[in-house]
Design a protein around this motif. Structure first.
Motif, PDB file in Angstrom:
ATOM      1  N   ASP A 466     -20.589  15.226  25.278  1.00  0.00           N
ATOM      2  CA  ASP A 466     -20.691  14.213  24.240  1.00  0.00           C
ATOM      3  C   ASP A 466     -21.054  14.794  22.879  1.00  0.00           C
ATOM      4  OD1 ASP A 466     -23.127  14.934  25.234  1.00  0.00           O
ATOM      5  OD2 ASP A 466     -24.063  12.992  24.920  1.00  0.00           O
ATOM      6  N   ALA A 467     -20.858  16.124  22.683  1.00  0.00           N
ATOM      7  CA  ALA A 467     -21.175  16.748  21.398  1.00  0.00           C
ATOM      8  C   ALA A 467     -20.362  16.118  20.274  1.00  0.00           C
ATOM      9  CB  ALA A 467     -20.924  18.253  21.457  1.00  0.00           C
ATOM     10  N   PHE A 468     -19.099  15.805  20.560  1.00  0.00           N
ATOM     11  CA  PHE A 468     -18.251  15.203  19.524  1.00  0.00           C
ATOM     12  C   PHE A 468     -18.777  13.836  19.130  1.00  0.00           C
ATOM     13  CE2 PHE A 468     -14.857  12.254  18.397  1.00  0.00           C
ATOM     14  CZ  PHE A 468     -14.358  12.866  17.267  1.00  0.00           C
ATOM     15  N   GLN A 469     -19.145  13.027  20.133  1.00  0.00           N
ATOM     16  CA  GLN A 469     -19.647  11.688  19.846  1.00  0.00           C
ATOM     17  C   GLN A 469     -20.947  11.750  19.050  1.00  0.00           C
ATOM     18  OE1 GLN A 469     -18.329  12.495  22.801  1.00  0.00           O
ATOM     19  NE2 GLN A 469     -16.523  11.156  22.745  1.00  0.00           N
ATOM     20  N   GLU A 470     -21.823  12.680  19.413  1.00  0.00           N
ATOM     21  CA  GLU A 470     -23.086  12.826  18.694  1.00  0.00           C
ATOM     22  C   GLU A 470     -22.844  13.257  17.248  1.00  0.00           C
ATOM     23  OE1 GLU A 470     -25.770  14.047  22.592  1.00  0.00           O
ATOM     24  OE2 GLU A 470     -25.600  15.433  20.921  1.00  0.00           O
ATOM     25  N   LYS A 471     -21.918  14.178  17.079  1.00  0.00           N
ATOM     26  CA  LYS A 471     -21.592  14.641  15.724  1.00  0.00           C
ATOM     27  C   LYS A 471     -21.022  13.498  14.885  1.00  0.00           C
ATOM     28  CE  LYS A 471     -18.931  18.139  13.218  1.00  0.00           C
ATOM     29  NZ  LYS A 471     -18.002  19.289  13.329  1.00  0.00           N
ATOM     30  N   ASP A 472     -20.221  12.640  15.520  1.00  0.00           N
ATOM     31  CA  ASP A 472     -19.614  11.537  14.785  1.00  0.00           C
ATOM     32  C   ASP A 472     -20.670  10.541  14.330  1.00  0.00           C
ATOM     33  OD1 ASP A 472     -17.062  10.755  13.826  1.00  0.00           O
ATOM     34  OD2 ASP A 472     -17.093   9.039  15.186  1.00  0.00           O
ATOM     35  N   GLU A 503     -33.210   3.076  21.219  1.00  0.00           N
ATOM     36  CA  GLU A 503     -33.674   3.304  22.585  1.00  0.00           C
ATOM     37  C   GLU A 503     -33.138   4.597  23.190  1.00  0.00           C
ATOM     38  OE1 GLU A 503     -35.954   1.407  23.928  1.00  0.00           O
ATOM     39  OE2 GLU A 503     -35.958   0.158  22.134  1.00  0.00           O
ATOM     40  N   VAL A 504     -32.096   5.155  22.577  1.00  0.00           N
ATOM     41  CA  VAL A 504     -31.473   6.351  23.192  1.00  0.00           C
ATOM     42  C   VAL A 504     -31.534   7.573  22.286  1.00  0.00           C
ATOM     43  CG1 VAL A 504     -29.928   5.069  24.702  1.00  0.00           C
ATOM     44  CG2 VAL A 504     -29.196   5.583  22.368  1.00  0.00           C
ATOM     45  N   LEU A 505     -32.413   7.555  21.285  1.00  0.00           N
ATOM     46  CA  LEU A 505     -32.515   8.711  20.388  1.00  0.00           C
ATOM     47  C   LEU A 505     -32.857   9.978  21.158  1.00  0.00           C
ATOM     48  CD1 LEU A 505     -34.354   7.335  17.211  1.00  0.00           C
ATOM     49  CD2 LEU A 505     -31.937   7.871  17.491  1.00  0.00           C
ATOM     50  N   SER A 506     -33.659   9.838  22.207  1.00  0.00           N
ATOM     51  CA  SER A 506     -34.068  11.016  22.985  1.00  0.00           C
ATOM     52  C   SER A 506     -32.938  11.558  23.852  1.00  0.00           C
ATOM     53  CB  SER A 506     -35.272  10.672  23.868  1.00  0.00           C
ATOM     54  OG  SER A 506     -34.936   9.625  24.762  1.00  0.00           O
ATOM     55  N   ASP A 507     -31.838  10.783  23.982  1.00  0.00           N
ATOM     56  CA  ASP A 507     -30.737  11.211  24.844  1.00  0.00           C
ATOM     57  C   ASP A 507     -29.767  12.163  24.157  1.00  0.00           C
ATOM     58  OD1 ASP A 507     -31.743   9.714  26.885  1.00  0.00           O
ATOM     59  OD2 ASP A 507     -30.444   7.983  26.535  1.00  0.00           O
ATOM     60  N   PHE A 508     -29.943  12.396  22.854  1.00  0.00           N
ATOM     61  CA  PHE A 508     -29.060  13.342  22.159  1.00  0.00           C
ATOM     62  C   PHE A 508     -29.269  14.731  22.755  1.00  0.00           C
ATOM     63  CE2 PHE A 508     -28.130  10.070  19.300  1.00  0.00           C
ATOM     64  CZ  PHE A 508     -27.152  10.477  18.403  1.00  0.00           C
ATOM     65  N   SER A 509     -28.179  15.375  23.161  1.00  0.00           N
ATOM     66  CA  SER A 509     -28.295  16.690  23.801  1.00  0.00           C
ATOM     67  C   SER A 509     -28.202  17.832  22.799  1.00  0.00           C
ATOM     68  CB  SER A 509     -27.206  16.856  24.871  1.00  0.00           C
ATOM     69  OG  SER A 509     -25.924  16.582  24.323  1.00  0.00           O
ATOM     70  N   SER A 585     -17.636   4.425  16.310  1.00  0.00           N
ATOM     71  CA  SER A 585     -18.418   5.629  16.577  1.00  0.00           C
ATOM     72  C   SER A 585     -19.536   5.325  17.576  1.00  0.00           C
ATOM     73  CB  SER A 585     -19.008   6.170  15.272  1.00  0.00           C
ATOM     74  OG  SER A 585     -19.771   7.327  15.508  1.00  0.00           O
ATOM     75  N   LEU A 586     -20.208   4.201  17.380  1.00  0.00           N
ATOM     76  CA  LEU A 586     -21.247   3.781  18.315  1.00  0.00           C
ATOM     77  C   LEU A 586     -20.676   3.530  19.704  1.00  0.00           C
ATOM     78  CD1 LEU A 586     -23.673   1.276  16.547  1.00  0.00           C
ATOM     79  CD2 LEU A 586     -24.300   3.271  17.886  1.00  0.00           C
ATOM     80  N   GLN A 587     -19.529   2.850  19.751  1.00  0.00           N
ATOM     81  CA  GLN A 587     -18.910   2.541  21.038  1.00  0.00           C
ATOM     82  C   GLN A 587     -18.502   3.807  21.783  1.00  0.00           C
ATOM     83  OE1 GLN A 587     -15.817  -0.136  19.635  1.00  0.00           O
ATOM     84  NE2 GLN A 587     -16.914  -1.922  20.465  1.00  0.00           N
ATOM     85  N   ARG A 588     -17.957   4.770  21.058  1.00  0.00           N
ATOM     86  CA  ARG A 588     -17.548   6.029  21.703  1.00  0.00           C
ATOM     87  C   ARG A 588     -18.755   6.770  22.257  1.00  0.00           C
ATOM     88  NH1 ARG A 588     -13.727   6.124  17.334  1.00  0.00           N
ATOM     89  NH2 ARG A 588     -15.213   7.262  16.035  1.00  0.00           N
ATOM     90  N   PHE A 589     -19.855   6.744  21.479  1.00  0.00           N
ATOM     91  CA  PHE A 589     -21.086   7.395  21.937  1.00  0.00           C
ATOM     92  C   PHE A 589     -21.596   6.734  23.221  1.00  0.00           C
ATOM     93  CE2 PHE A 589     -25.752   7.578  21.965  1.00  0.00           C
ATOM     94  CZ  PHE A 589     -25.960   8.951  21.919  1.00  0.00           C
ATOM     95  N   LYS A 590     -21.643   5.386  23.225  1.00  0.00           N
ATOM     96  CA  LYS A 590     -22.136   4.665  24.396  1.00  0.00           C
ATOM     97  C   LYS A 590     -21.214   4.859  25.597  1.00  0.00           C
ATOM     98  CE  LYS A 590     -24.732   1.101  21.899  1.00  0.00           C
ATOM     99  NZ  LYS A 590     -24.869  -0.342  21.605  1.00  0.00           N
ATOM    100  N   LEU A 591     -19.892   4.888  25.353  1.00  0.00           N
ATOM    101  CA  LEU A 591     -18.942   5.103  26.444  1.00  0.00           C
ATOM    102  C   LEU A 591     -19.184   6.444  27.113  1.00  0.00           C
ATOM    103  CD1 LEU A 591     -16.446   4.342  28.102  1.00  0.00           C
ATOM    104  CD2 LEU A 591     -15.026   5.281  26.262  1.00  0.00           C
ATOM    105  N   GLN A 592     -19.404   7.484  26.290  1.00  0.00           N
ATOM    106  CA  GLN A 592     -19.642   8.807  26.865  1.00  0.00           C
ATOM    107  C   GLN A 592     -20.922   8.825  27.698  1.00  0.00           C
ATOM    108  OE1 GLN A 592     -17.550  11.481  26.837  1.00  0.00           O
ATOM    109  NE2 GLN A 592     -19.037  12.316  28.286  1.00  0.00           N
ATOM    110  N   LYS A 593     -21.951   8.128  27.205  1.00  0.00           N
ATOM    111  CA  LYS A 593     -23.197   8.063  27.968  1.00  0.00           C
ATOM    112  C   LYS A 593     -22.997   7.321  29.288  1.00  0.00           C
ATOM    113  CE  LYS A 593     -25.790  10.340  25.188  1.00  0.00           C
ATOM    114  NZ  LYS A 593     -26.222  11.696  25.597  1.00  0.00           N
ATOM    115  N   LEU A 594     -22.181   6.246  29.278  1.00  0.00           N
ATOM    116  CA  LEU A 594     -21.899   5.505  30.511  1.00  0.00           C
ATOM    117  C   LEU A 594     -21.118   6.363  31.502  1.00  0.00           C
ATOM    118  CD1 LEU A 594     -21.047   1.967  29.080  1.00  0.00           C
ATOM    119  CD2 LEU A 594     -22.893   2.500  30.676  1.00  0.00           C
ATOM    120  N   ILE A 595     -20.179   7.145  30.998  1.00  0.00           N
ATOM    121  CA  ILE A 595     -19.410   8.048  31.861  1.00  0.00           C
ATOM    122  C   ILE A 595     -20.346   9.055  32.534  1.00  0.00           C
ATOM    123  CG2 ILE A 595     -17.698   9.915  31.847  1.00  0.00           C
ATOM    124  CD1 ILE A 595     -16.234   8.336  29.613  1.00  0.00           C
TER     125      ILE A 595
END
Length: 641
Positions: A466-472, A503-509, A585-595
């Motif tokens: 999810d590096a791309f999603q985080e960068k976006d 709620e998911v700020l700590s989930d950034f890798s 951008s938010l949706q893509r980030f959340k989708l990657q986390k769900l995957i």
């Protein structure tokens, strides 16, 4: 101290095209301007100036930033110096803030080392005009041919024979004895460190005195010819070159740096009008000094006198210059001459013509010199080949490396394929050694062998899916943070994005992306604006650089299309599409986390043996997959696997 209100006014007023245009020849290309990069040597322009974003960026070397950052990099200004330069340029009056006693003491503490050195410089200069200083020191400088203006420019002076002349004067005027000792001006016995010597002031790139060198005029062998200030917070020897402050503009203008050995060589050449010259002060070049030169030019010309033994010793240290991808030439002066004596003998024009004509490529010069020494001795010639191969292997540019191999093959009468194989062997060995160094774990004596993270360094960026999603997400915050997302609710893009991520700020890798997101979140909590200017003028270099990278793109929507009224049909123009961009951008980030959550939960199902737990995990999996598939449908994305 510049008030914050004035700082904001300066940052808002300064135009990047005006500032860069003073130093770089810019030409219009679409909505941007482009020119040759002032930070590295290039033939094809890649230095782009974006007036709309008020930033510059080189797509070759990566340098760039805001108007303030450009001046700090190009002119080696401090942050306040860059602000004052811009204020003067745009006619902004700076009303300095009246400091409190505490602030004044802090500022004095920070500047105290420079202040004491400035006092010492002026003290030595005064001594040169009276008593023994005038009779001995001034006479010596005049015998060297130095004019009054030159003596004043370089801060030359004289330290008397009196035991504590400088120390007693300084303390009587209120200067701190501990600072005098720290700077090496005063010994632990409260005597002057420099006595009976002509003095050379060493300046930093801003022209401030940071250290001194003293030369004795006595002939006694027991007395060292030169003594220097010790290293301090403001003086690190391996990062300083004598004369760099006076030479930097000329080096950039001529695209070449001349390197000599001594202080007087630098002064004589400057006085003769050859100003792109610095000195290593008799020491081997260090990476810090090489990079200092490289800021202004990749081309370096080194002048040697005619002593063969001295030249061979000096050549051993130049592989480091090749390793930094510098173009090195060597000039051999006539026997018995040094740059100081030779320029006074020939004059500036003839001297410049001589060094231009006699300059030889370093590798070829070294090969020719060692070949003459080896003669027909097979053992010496074998060692010569290894020596030359070792130097060629240091060159990072593969094309340059191949050309040197070809030239040296002819000079040494050795088949090119043999040299290629030997160079590859040396390079391969170095790569393996570097890899071992990187992979070697750190451990204590009693601890088991396992990798240990250096807590002094920031963690390396994670290479997650999810590096791309985080960068976006970070791109949206940096480039669009202050845009209005919802006019009715008066919500900015940054507030919308971060509010959905709280709620998911700590989930950034990725550590860097996580850092920027948290900086933005803290700024919102403090009710301060989150915008592009804040990030490109941030106090931390890594934040500024990431922001610049996110703002810069070699691809721009052509203004010619707009002129012909050709617009995007299915969506808004790029600069107007930030609302849709933020949501997706938010949706893509959340989708990657769900995957990732689906995959993690499935791993648990595969290893779980308790039937009840398996049923619960299957229910969780069903819900996660439903959420994942719904979001994928909204994004028109196909889930594989």
């Amino acid at each position: 101290m510049i008030p914050q209100k004035t700082v904001y006014e300066i940052l808002e007023t300064a135009k990047i095209e005006d500032v860069v245009g003073e130093f770089v020849n810019l030409k219009r290309r679409g909505v941007n301007l482009i020119g040759l990069c002032p930070f590295h040597n290039e033939k094809t322009p890649s230095f782009t100036v974006s007036p709309s974003k008020n930033i510059c960026k080189c797509f070759g070397c990566g340098k760039g930033g805001s108007p303030v950052q450009f001046l700090m990099d190009h002119e080696q200004f401090s942050y306040p110096e860059a602000l004052r330069y811009l204020a003067n340029k745009y006619g902004i009056k700076i009303e300095e803030k009246v400091l409190t006693n505490e602030e004044r003491q802090l500022l004095m503490q920070q500047d105290s080392l420079y202040i004491v050195n400035q006092f010492a410089k002026e003290f030595y200069q005064k001594q040169l005009k009276i008593g023994d200083g005038k009779a001995v020191g001034a006479t010596y400088f005049k015998e060297r041919g130095f004019r009054e203006a030159t003596i004043e420019k370089f801060g030359l002076g004289f330290a008397t024979a009196q035991r504590d002349a400088l120390t007693s004067t300084a303390t009587q005027q209120g200067y701190n004895i501990d600072l005098l000792r720290q700077l090496g001006l005063t010994t632990k016995y409260d005597n002057d460190f420099f006595r009976e010597r002509v003095m050379f002031t060493i300046h930093n790139l801003s022209g401030k005195p940071i250290a001194f060198a003293g030369r004795t005029l006595k002939k006694e062998k027991k007395i060292p010819k030169y003594i220097n200030s010790p290293e301090t917070e403001i003086y690190v020897k391996n990062k300083v070159l004598y004369g760099a402050y006076f030479a930097k503009q000329a080096i950039r203008k001529r695209d070449e740096c001349i390197l000599v050995e001594g202080y007087t060589d630098v002064i004589s050449l400057h006085q003769a009008g050859i100003e792109n010259v610095v000195a290593s002060s008799g020491t081997s070049l260090t990476v810090g000094q090489i990079n200092l030169i490289k800021r202004y030019s990749p081309n370096i010309k080194i002048l040697y006198d005619g002593d063969p033994a001295g030249i061979k010793a000096a050549l051993r240290g130049l592989d480091l210059v090749l390793q930094q991808d510098m173009n090195v030439k060597v000039v051999l002066l006539p026997e018995g001459e040094d740059p100081d004596s030779f320029v006074q003998q020939l004059g500036s024009t003839a001297f410049q013509e001589f060094i231009d004509e006699k300059a030889q490529d370093f590798i070829l010069f070294k090969t020719t010199l060692l070949l003459a020494d080896a003669a027909n001795d097979p053992i010496k010639k074998t060692q010569l080949v290894k020596d030359i191969v070792s130097s060629i292997a240091k060159i990072p540019d593969p094309i340059k490396k191949a050309l040197y191999i070809k030239e040296c093959s002819q000079l040494m009468e050795i088949e090119e394929s043999i040299l290629v194989a030997e160079v590859n062997r040396v390079v391969g060995g170095q790569v393996k050694r570097d890899k071992l160094k990187r992979e070697r774990p750190q451990r204590s004596i009693d601890a088991p062998m396992q990798p240990v993270r250096d807590t002094a360094q920031p963690p390396a960026p994670a290479k997650s899916k999810d590096a791309f999603q985080e960068k976006d997400i970070v791109r949206i915050i940096v480039t669009l943070g202050d845009k209005v997302f919802d006019e009715e609710e008066n919500i900015s893009v940054a507030e919308f994005v971060l509010g959905n991520l709280e709620e998911v700020l700590s989930d950034f890798s990725n550590a860097m992306y996580k850092k920027v997101v948290n900086i933005a979140f803290d700024r919102l909590v403090a009710e301060e604006v989150v915008n592009t200017d804040f990030f490109i003028n941030h106090t931390e270099e890594d934040v500024r650089q990431l922001s610049l990278d996110l703002l810069s793109s070699p691809h721009e929507y052509s203004p010619g299309w707009e002129a012909r009224e050709i617009f995007l049909r299915t969506q808004k123009m790029p600069e107007q599409n930030f609302t849709r961009d933020s949501v997706q951008s938010l949706q893509r980030f959340k989708l990657q986390k769900l995957i990732e959550m689906c995959a993690s939960n499935m791993d648990k199902i595969k290893t779980e043996k308790d039937g009840n737990n398996i049923r619960q995990l299957l229910q969780v999996q069903q819900k996660l997959m439903a959420m994942r598939n719904e979001l994928a449908t909204e994004l028109n994305t196909v889930i594989l696997g």
